[in-house]
Enzyme design. Structure first.
Site, PDB file in Angstrom:
ATOM      1  CD  GLU A 361      -3.351  -1.078   1.444  1.00 19.49           C
ATOM      2  OE1 GLU A 361      -3.793   0.049   1.676  1.00 19.49           O
ATOM      3  OE2 GLU A 361      -4.031  -2.118   1.554  1.00 19.49           O
TER       4      GLU A 361
HETATM    5  C1  LIG Z   1       2.297  -9.685   0.502  1.00 18.66           C
HETATM    6  C2  LIG Z   1       1.954  -8.605  -0.483  1.00 18.66           C
HETATM    7  C3  LIG Z   1       0.609  -8.250  -0.642  1.00 18.66           C
HETATM    8  C4  LIG Z   1       0.264  -7.271  -1.569  1.00 18.66           C
HETATM    9  N1  LIG Z   1      -1.063  -6.997  -1.787  1.00 18.66           N
HETATM   10  C5  LIG Z   1      -1.424  -6.176  -2.812  1.00 18.66           C
HETATM   11  C6  LIG Z   1      -2.790  -6.032  -3.192  1.00 18.66           C
HETATM   12  O1  LIG Z   1      -3.697  -6.609  -2.572  1.00 18.66           O
HETATM   13  N2  LIG Z   1      -3.075  -5.264  -4.271  1.00 18.66           N
HETATM   14  C7  LIG Z   1      -2.114  -4.613  -4.974  1.00 18.66           C
HETATM   15  O2  LIG Z   1      -2.463  -3.930  -5.941  1.00 18.66           O
HETATM   16  N3  LIG Z   1      -0.807  -4.715  -4.653  1.00 18.66           N
HETATM   17  C8  LIG Z   1      -0.437  -5.498  -3.585  1.00 18.66           C
HETATM   18  N4  LIG Z   1       0.889  -5.649  -3.251  1.00 18.66           N
HETATM   19  C9  LIG Z   1       1.905  -4.962  -4.057  1.00 18.66           C
HETATM   20  C10 LIG Z   1       2.610  -3.856  -3.271  1.00 18.66           C
HETATM   21  O3  LIG Z   1       1.764  -2.776  -3.077  1.00 18.66           O
HETATM   22  C11 LIG Z   1       3.884  -3.489  -4.052  1.00 18.66           C
HETATM   23  O4  LIG Z   1       4.788  -4.578  -3.892  1.00 18.66           O
HETATM   24  C12 LIG Z   1       4.507  -2.212  -3.564  1.00 18.66           C
HETATM   25  O5  LIG Z   1       3.710  -1.110  -3.912  1.00 18.66           O
HETATM   26  C13 LIG Z   1       5.914  -1.979  -4.125  1.00 18.66           C
HETATM   27  O6  LIG Z   1       5.958  -2.191  -5.506  1.00 18.66           O
HETATM   28  P1  LIG Z   1       7.117  -3.123  -6.137  1.00 18.66           P
HETATM   29  O7  LIG Z   1       7.110  -4.393  -5.393  1.00 18.66           O
HETATM   30  O8  LIG Z   1       6.874  -3.168  -7.609  1.00 18.66           O
HETATM   31  O9  LIG Z   1       8.456  -2.375  -5.817  1.00 18.66           O
HETATM   32  P2  LIG Z   1       9.130  -1.213  -6.715  1.00 18.66           P
HETATM   33  O10 LIG Z   1       8.106  -0.190  -7.050  1.00 18.66           O
HETATM   34  O11 LIG Z   1       9.870  -1.838  -7.833  1.00 18.66           O
HETATM   35  O12 LIG Z   1      10.155  -0.583  -5.679  1.00 18.66           O
HETATM   36  C14 LIG Z   1      11.416  -1.199  -5.382  1.00 18.66           C
HETATM   37  C15 LIG Z   1      12.127  -0.325  -4.361  1.00 18.66           C
HETATM   38  O13 LIG Z   1      12.385   0.974  -4.917  1.00 18.66           O
HETATM   39  C16 LIG Z   1      11.815   1.972  -4.078  1.00 18.66           C
HETATM   40  N5  LIG Z   1      11.323   3.066  -4.908  1.00 18.66           N
HETATM   41  C17 LIG Z   1      10.536   2.960  -6.009  1.00 18.66           C
HETATM   42  N6  LIG Z   1      10.267   4.164  -6.507  1.00 18.66           N
HETATM   43  C18 LIG Z   1      10.879   5.056  -5.700  1.00 18.66           C
HETATM   44  C19 LIG Z   1      10.977   6.477  -5.674  1.00 18.66           C
HETATM   45  N7  LIG Z   1      10.351   7.253  -6.557  1.00 18.66           N
HETATM   46  N8  LIG Z   1      11.721   7.062  -4.691  1.00 18.66           N
HETATM   47  C20 LIG Z   1      12.356   6.309  -3.755  1.00 18.66           C
HETATM   48  N9  LIG Z   1      12.286   4.957  -3.734  1.00 18.66           N
HETATM   49  C21 LIG Z   1      11.560   4.351  -4.679  1.00 18.66           C
HETATM   50  C22 LIG Z   1      10.695   1.281  -3.333  1.00 18.66           C
HETATM   51  O14 LIG Z   1      10.384   1.957  -2.124  1.00 18.66           O
HETATM   52  C23 LIG Z   1      11.289  -0.097  -3.092  1.00 18.66           C
HETATM   53  O15 LIG Z   1      12.126  -0.041  -1.962  1.00 18.66           O
HETATM   54  C24 LIG Z   1       1.264  -6.610  -2.308  1.00 18.66           C
HETATM   55  C25 LIG Z   1       2.612  -6.960  -2.127  1.00 18.66           C
HETATM   56  C26 LIG Z   1       2.957  -7.943  -1.248  1.00 18.66           C
HETATM   57  C27 LIG Z   1       4.413  -8.348  -1.113  1.00 18.66           C
END
Ligand SMILES: Cc1cc2nc3c(=O)[nH]c(=O)nc-3n(C[C@H](O)[C@H](O)[C@H](O)COP(=O)(O)OP(=O)(O)OC[C@H]3O[C@@H](n4cnc5c(N)ncnc54)[C@H](O)[C@@H]3O)c2cc1C
Length: 377
Positions: A361
Site C-alpha cells: 500500500e
Molecule cells: C504480501 C503482499 C501483498 C500485496 N497486496 C497487494 C494487493 O492486494 N493489491 C495490490 O495492488 N498490490 C499489492 N501488493 C503490491 C505492493 O503494493 C507493491 O509490492 C509495492 O507497492 C511496491 O511495488 P514493487 O514491489 O513493484 O516495488 P518497486 O516499485 O519496484 O520498488 C522497489 C524499491 O524501490 C523503491 N522506490 C521505487 N520508486 C521510488 C521512488 N520514486 N523514490 C524512492 N524509492 C523508490 C521502493 O520503495 C522499493 O524499496 C502486495 C505486495 C505484497 C508483497
C-alpha cells in the site's frame, strides 16, 4: 494486555468488546495452526461478516456499520493483535469496497454494496502489476472498448486474497493516457490466477498474480468515469494506508505484550529481566513507539471523520506505525534472547509479518515522497 482506549460512545465500546471476544475465540485459537500450515481459514470471513466487522466504516443504508474511521481502525488493530493476515485481508476488503461507494452510481451501490459489506462477497484490490508497483501509472493491463463493455487483457500481480475473492477492484488502461476502475467478478471467463507467492509471512492468506485473457466485463462494471482510475486508486489508498497503520500498531502491541510477559518471568543474575534497567528501558521504548503509532493513525482518522484533508497524515501514520512495528517486533525477539529466534514463540512470526507492512500500500519511501510533496506545496 487490554488497551485502555478512549472511544467516542457506548456503541463503540460495545463494538470493541465484541471484536475482542471474536478475536479471542475465533482468531487467537486458530492463528498458529494456519500460519504454520500456510492454509486459508475458510469460513472465518463469513463469521466476521455476520458479526458486522467487514463493513464498519460504510453507511448503514447499504448494510454497513456507520462507524467513524477512528472506531473502525481500532477494530482492525484488535484483529491484527491476534492475527495479522486476517486484519490485513479485512483492511484490503474494506479498500476494495471503497470505489463502489465513492464512485459508483446509486444503482451500482445498491446492487453490490449490501453483499460486500455483509461479507457475502469478499473483495480484493488489483492495482499492482509485475513491472508497476510504486509506479502504478505505468500499468499496462488493457480494457479495450467493445460492444456492451470491455475486454480485459494483461497481467496483474500481488493480489491479496487472489483466487479467493469474489470480486476485485481492478485498474486497467482504457487509453494511452487513461486508466479506469472496474468491479470485476472473481469468476470471470478468461481470468486465471497464479500459484500463491511463497512469502516471508502472512502465510494464511494467499497473494497471487492474475492473468486476464480477453475476459469480458459489461459496461455496468465500470466504476466512475473512464480515465478516473488513478484518482480512484489513490483516494482509496489514503484510507487503505490507515488500515495498514492500524494493522502495524496491533502487531506491535502484540509483540510488546508478549515481550513484557516474558520479561516478568525470565530471570538472570538473580532477578527478573524486566528489572535490569537495560532491558526495562528497551521495553519502555517499545511501549512509547506503540503509543506514538496509535496516536498518528487516530489523528489522521479523526481528520478524515471531520471531513478535513488527511492524505499527508495518512502517509505519516503508515510510515510511523509500520517502521515502529518493524522496530518493536525486532526488539521483542531480542527480549526473548535465543528463544525469540525459534518458532516456539510468536515473536519471530511478528517480525516477519512487520516487514511487509513497510512495503505494501505504498512503500515507506513512497510515503516519504507523499509527505515531502505536501511540504513542498
Ligand atoms: C504480501 C503482499 C501483498 C500485496 N497486496 C497487494 C494487493 O492486494 N493489491 C495490490 O495492488 N498490490 C499489492 N501488493 C503490491 C505492493 O503494493 C507493491 O509490492 C509495492 O507497492 C511496491 O511495488 P514493487 O514491489 O513493484 O516495488 P518497486 O516499485 O519496484 O520498488 C522497489 C524499491 O524501490 C523503491 N522506490 C521505487 N520508486 C521510488 C521512488 N520514486 N523514490 C524512492 N524509492 C523508490 C521502493 O520503495 C522499493 O524499496 C502486495 C505486495 C505484497 C508483497
Amino acid at each position: 494486555m487490554t488497551v485502555d482506549r478512549l472511544l467516542p460512545d457506548q456503541d463503540a465500546r460495545d463494538l470493541l468488546d465484541l471484536t475482542r471476544d471474536i478475536a479471542d475465540k475465533e482468531l487467537a485459537r486458530r492463528v498458529d495452526e494456519h500460519e504454520r500450515a500456510e492454509t486459508y481459514p475458510h469460513g472465518l470471513f463469513a463469521t466476521l461478516g455476520e458479526a458486522g466487522l467487514l463493513g464498519l466504516p460504510y453507511p448503514e443504508e447499504y448494510g454497513g456499520g456507520g462507524q467513524p474511521y477512528e472506531v473502525y481502525l481500532q477494530v482492525i488493530e484488535e484483529l491484527a493483535a491476534r492475527w495479522a493476515s486476517v486484519a490485513v485481508a479485512t483492511s484490503v476488503h474494506t479498500l476494495a469496497c471503497f470505489p463502489v461507494l465513492a464512485y459508483g452510481t446509486p444503482e451500482q451501490r445498491s446492487r453490490w454494496l449490501p453483499d460486500m459489506l455483509a461479507g457475502r462477497l469478499i473483495g480484493g484490490y488489483s492495482l499492482s502489476e509485475p513491472q508497476a508497483g510504486s509506479d502504478a501509472a505505468a500499468l499496462t493491463c488493457r480494457a479495450d472498448r467493445v460492444e456492451g463493455g470491455y475486454r480485459i487483457t494483461g497481467n496483474k500481480a500481488w493480489i491479496t486474497h487472489g483466487g479467493i475473492a469474489d470480486f476485485y477492484a481492478l485498474f486497467a488502461r482504457t487509453g494511452d493516457r487513461s486508466i479506469s476502475c472496474f468491479l470485476a467478478p472473481g469468476a470471470a471467463d478468461g481470468l486465471t490466477f497464479g500459484r500463491p507467492e511463497e512469502k516471508m509471512g502472512l502465510h494464511a492468506v494467499p497473494t497471487t498474480g492474475a492473468h486476464w485473457d480477453g475476459a469480458f466485463l459489461e459496461d455496468e462494471r465500470l466504476l466512475g468515469e473512464e480515465g478516473q482510475g488513478l484518482q480512484i486508486a489513490f483516494s482509496a489508498l489514503d484510507s487503505g494506508r490507515l488500515g495498514i497503520a492500524a494493522c502495524a500498531t496491533g502487531l506491535a502491541q502484540a509483540a510488546l505484550d508478549e515481550a513484557v510477559s516474558y520479561a516478568k518471568e525470565r530471570q538472570t543474575f538473580g532477578r527478573k529481566i524486566i528489572d535490569h534497567q537495560g532491558l526495562g528501558f528497551l521495553l519502555a521504548d517499545m511501549a512509547a513507539g506503540v503509543d506514538c503509532a496509535r496516536a498518528t493513525y487516530l489523528d489522521a482518522a479523526r481528520r478524515r471523520d471531520a471531513g478535513l484533508p488527511y492524505s499527508r497524515q495518512a502517509s505519516v501514520a503508515k510510515l510511523v506505525a509500520t517502521d515502529t512495528a518493524m522496530k518493536v517486533t525486532t526488539d521483542a525477539v531480542q527480549v526473548f534472547g535465543g528463544y525469540g529466534y525459534t518458532r516456539e514463540f510468536r515473536v519471530e512470526r511478528y517480525m516477519r509479518e512487520a516487514k511487509i507492512m513497510q512495503i505494501f500500500e505504498g512503500t515507506n519511501q513512497i510515503q516519504r515522497l507523499v509527505i515531502s510533496r505536501h511540504l513542498a506545496k
